[in-house]
Design an enzyme around this catalytic site. Structure first.
Site, PDB file in Angstrom:
ATOM      1  N   ARG A  13      54.298  37.937  15.858  1.00  0.00           N
ATOM      2  CA  ARG A  13      53.542  38.162  14.638  1.00  0.00           C
ATOM      3  C   ARG A  13      54.495  38.344  13.476  1.00  0.00           C
ATOM      4  O   ARG A  13      55.537  39.008  13.617  1.00  0.00           O
ATOM      5  CB  ARG A  13      52.651  39.415  14.741  1.00  0.00           C
ATOM      6  N   GLU A  37      50.530  34.984   5.981  1.00  0.00           N
ATOM      7  CA  GLU A  37      50.146  33.580   6.209  1.00  0.00           C
ATOM      8  C   GLU A  37      48.904  33.219   5.389  1.00  0.00           C
ATOM      9  O   GLU A  37      48.012  34.048   5.251  1.00  0.00           O
ATOM     10  CB  GLU A  37      49.869  33.375   7.707  1.00  0.00           C
ATOM     11  N   HIS A  75      52.424  28.308  12.249  1.00  0.00           N
ATOM     12  CA  HIS A  75      51.668  29.029  13.289  1.00  0.00           C
ATOM     13  C   HIS A  75      50.972  28.049  14.249  1.00  0.00           C
ATOM     14  O   HIS A  75      49.743  28.018  14.357  1.00  0.00           O
ATOM     15  CB  HIS A  75      50.645  29.978  12.640  1.00  0.00           C
TER      16      HIS A  75
HETATM   17  P1  NAP Z   1      51.130  40.795  26.382  1.00  0.00           P
HETATM   18  O1  NAP Z   1      51.090  40.215  27.743  1.00  0.00           O
HETATM   19  O2  NAP Z   1      50.278  41.970  26.062  1.00  0.00           O
HETATM   20  O3  NAP Z   1      52.648  41.136  26.037  1.00  0.00           O
HETATM   21  C1  NAP Z   1      53.017  41.927  24.948  1.00  0.00           C
HETATM   22  C2  NAP Z   1      54.359  42.565  25.265  1.00  0.00           C
HETATM   23  O4  NAP Z   1      54.771  43.330  24.122  1.00  0.00           O
HETATM   24  C3  NAP Z   1      54.300  43.505  26.448  1.00  0.00           C
HETATM   25  O5  NAP Z   1      55.407  43.243  27.244  1.00  0.00           O
HETATM   26  C4  NAP Z   1      54.403  44.892  25.830  1.00  0.00           C
HETATM   27  O6  NAP Z   1      55.165  45.683  26.726  1.00  0.00           O
HETATM   28  C5  NAP Z   1      55.148  44.640  24.536  1.00  0.00           C
HETATM   29  N1  NAP Z   1      54.728  45.590  23.514  1.00  0.00           N
HETATM   30  C6  NAP Z   1      53.469  45.877  23.124  1.00  0.00           C
HETATM   31  N2  NAP Z   1      53.473  46.809  22.161  1.00  0.00           N
HETATM   32  C7  NAP Z   1      54.759  47.127  21.958  1.00  0.00           C
HETATM   33  C8  NAP Z   1      55.413  48.052  21.114  1.00  0.00           C
HETATM   34  N3  NAP Z   1      54.725  48.827  20.276  1.00  0.00           N
HETATM   35  N4  NAP Z   1      56.758  48.121  21.164  1.00  0.00           N
HETATM   36  C9  NAP Z   1      57.458  47.354  22.002  1.00  0.00           C
HETATM   37  N5  NAP Z   1      56.892  46.447  22.842  1.00  0.00           N
HETATM   38  C10 NAP Z   1      55.564  46.344  22.820  1.00  0.00           C
HETATM   39  O7  NAP Z   1      50.720  39.697  25.296  1.00  0.00           O
HETATM   40  P2  NAP Z   1      51.033  38.136  25.321  1.00  0.00           P
HETATM   41  O8  NAP Z   1      49.878  37.411  25.875  1.00  0.00           O
HETATM   42  O9  NAP Z   1      52.371  37.895  25.907  1.00  0.00           O
HETATM   43  O10 NAP Z   1      51.084  37.869  23.717  1.00  0.00           O
HETATM   44  C11 NAP Z   1      52.056  38.505  22.937  1.00  0.00           C
HETATM   45  C12 NAP Z   1      51.850  38.284  21.460  1.00  0.00           C
HETATM   46  O11 NAP Z   1      52.212  36.961  21.099  1.00  0.00           O
HETATM   47  C13 NAP Z   1      50.415  38.403  20.950  1.00  0.00           C
HETATM   48  O12 NAP Z   1      50.054  39.751  20.722  1.00  0.00           O
HETATM   49  C14 NAP Z   1      50.433  37.610  19.676  1.00  0.00           C
HETATM   50  O13 NAP Z   1      50.728  38.442  18.559  1.00  0.00           O
HETATM   51  C15 NAP Z   1      51.561  36.618  19.883  1.00  0.00           C
HETATM   52  N6  NAP Z   1      51.065  35.221  19.986  1.00  0.00           N
HETATM   53  C16 NAP Z   1      51.457  34.312  19.045  1.00  0.00           C
HETATM   54  C17 NAP Z   1      51.020  33.001  19.160  1.00  0.00           C
HETATM   55  C18 NAP Z   1      51.434  31.958  18.172  1.00  0.00           C
HETATM   56  O14 NAP Z   1      50.707  30.980  18.009  1.00  0.00           O
HETATM   57  N7  NAP Z   1      52.568  32.099  17.516  1.00  0.00           N
HETATM   58  C19 NAP Z   1      50.167  32.632  20.195  1.00  0.00           C
HETATM   59  C20 NAP Z   1      49.792  33.589  21.124  1.00  0.00           C
HETATM   60  C21 NAP Z   1      50.265  34.893  21.016  1.00  0.00           C
HETATM   61  P3  NAP Z   1      55.029  47.251  26.776  1.00  0.00           P
HETATM   62  O15 NAP Z   1      53.571  47.552  26.866  1.00  0.00           O
HETATM   63  O16 NAP Z   1      55.838  47.630  27.955  1.00  0.00           O
HETATM   64  O17 NAP Z   1      55.641  47.745  25.492  1.00  0.00           O
HETATM   65  C1  8YV Z   2      46.041  31.630  17.397  1.00  0.00           C
HETATM   66  C2  8YV Z   2      47.665  33.449  18.155  1.00  0.00           C
HETATM   67  O1  8YV Z   2      46.446  30.537  16.666  1.00  0.00           O
HETATM   68  O2  8YV Z   2      46.534  33.921  20.161  1.00  0.00           O
HETATM   69  C3  8YV Z   2      47.181  34.364  19.216  1.00  0.00           C
HETATM   70  O3  8YV Z   2      47.480  35.574  19.118  1.00  0.00           O
HETATM   71  O4  8YV Z   2      48.422  33.824  17.299  1.00  0.00           O
HETATM   72  C4  8YV Z   2      47.269  32.022  18.154  1.00  0.00           C
HETATM   73  O5  8YV Z   2      47.103  31.527  19.447  1.00  0.00           O
HETATM   74  C5  8YV Z   2      45.427  32.568  16.438  1.00  0.00           C
HETATM   75  O6  8YV Z   2      45.148  33.808  16.932  1.00  0.00           O
HETATM   76  C6  8YV Z   2      44.117  31.973  15.916  1.00  0.00           C
HETATM   77  O7  8YV Z   2      44.142  31.929  14.579  1.00  0.00           O
END
Ligand code: NAP
Ligand code: 8YV
Length: 315
Positions: free
Chosen positions: A233, A262, A280
């Protein structure tokens, strides 16, 4: 029996529109001549919300007293105040797992693009410079021999780690808790992770706890060969500190898929070389976005048919 009323504050993919309209009465203020008027008229009937980016908090929810569930499109749900929802017994759901591999692929692509300047190299070719000026300059960075620090070794973080290992990178990580199912070195602070690595992959969620966690101190610890990749993020990185670190060559380069405000990307970032900027697109294939959309529908359907959501977030 009358259908359950769902609010869709912003237009969503056809898979969501069609899926919901088959089962529910869907209210779409974005199609109405008077969006506020429509929302006020149906407010008391709304029992579920299909959410795409809308801020859902106490201020929003006060207008909809009978909501039971907010079904978010996206695994990240920093747009939703879960405490406010829990206080009103509203279940929040997200779209985990179905996007993990896609986002991990994008993350690795972004890392390679950044280290090897692939976007700039392609522009060189398209601008005719290969013919007029000769080969693209050698890149000052390489992926070879790097140590990748992953901030947030969750579902996507682990999928990135697997790929990074296959590329020969050493992997370390930081999160609030040590992960029992991996052997990568764990650091109990982000600064400690940055100190041990030359490449930092941010894949942690947004929200108050992680706001500006990647600051000037962390960037300095990454060092002059350092590359920052943010696929998590935008709010997790202090963008002003990042621009300064890049301008002063405190770090080598950055690859960003997400930004603080964004779709605005600061001119200071746009002006820099050694930076790859993506709009994104981490999960942005038809297949993956459709799977996410289907999960939005499935969560609402399951809640109203069985009283259980498919992928609720912790309350
Ligand atoms: P997830 O399985 O919940 O993983 C999140 C990780 O972050 C966990 O390992 C958690 O570990 C750690 N975390 C959470 N809060 C934290 C904190 N305050 N300090 C330090 N570490 C922390 O989620 P995911 O499915 O992998 O997705 C992760 C993130 O990727 C989403 O929340 C989203 O913002 C982002 N994302 C971006 C895109 C994109 O299009 N760019 C797409 C999908 C997701 P601990 O609980 O041990 O801290
Ligand atoms: C999406 C994401 O594009 O899943 C997330 O957390 O950042 C992306 O996969 C977004 O949430 C939809 O606008």
């Amino acid at each position: 029996m009358s259908k359950v009323d769902i609010l869709m504050p912003r237009a969503m993919l056809p898979v969501v529109m069609r899926g919901l309209e088959e089962k529910f009465t869907v209210h779409k203020p974005f199609e109405a001549a008077d969006p506020d008027g429509l929302m006020a008229e149906v407010a008391d009937r709304i029992r579920g919300i299909a959410v795409l980016g809308t801020r859902i908090d106490a201020e929003f929810l006060v207008k909809f007293p009978n909501v039971e569930i907010a079904s978010n499109f996206g695994v990240g749900y920093d747009n939703i105040n879960v405490a406010d929802c829990s206080a009103k017994n509203i279940v929040v759901t997200n779209t985990p797992d179905v996007l993990t591999e896609e986002v991990a692929d994008t993350a690795l692509g972004l890392l390679i693009m950044t280290a090897r300047e692939l976007s700039a190299a392609e522009k060189w070719l398209r601008d005719g410079k290969w013919e007029s000026k000769g080969p693209y300059p050698l890149t000052g960075a390489t992926l070879v021999g790097r140590t990748l620090g992953i901030f947030g070794l969750g579902r996507i973080g682990k999928a990135i780690a697997k790929r990074a290992e296959a590329f020969g990178l050493k992997v370390h990580y930081y999160g609030r808790t040590r992960q029992a199912d991996v052997a990568y070195p764990y650091h109990d602070s982000l600064l400690g992770l940055a100190d041990a690595c030359d490449t930092l992959m941010v894949v942690a969620p947004g929200g108050p706890e992680t706001h500006h966690a990647v600051n000037s101190e962390v960037l300095a610890a990454l060092g002059s060969n350092g590359i920052l990749i943010n696929i998590g993020r935008g709010t997790v990185v202090d963008e002003a500190a990042l621009i300064e670190a890049l301008e002063k060559r405190v770090i080598y380069g950055a690859g960003l898929d997400v930004f603080e405000d964004e779709p605005h990307v600061p001119a200071g970032l746009m002006a820099l070389d050694r930076v790859t900027l993506l709009p994104h697109v981490g999960s942005a294939s038809v297949q993956t976005r459709d799977a996410m959309g289907q999960l939005v529908v499935d969560n609402l359907t399951s809640w109203f048919e069985t009283g259980k959501a498919v992928t609720p977030v912790p309350g």
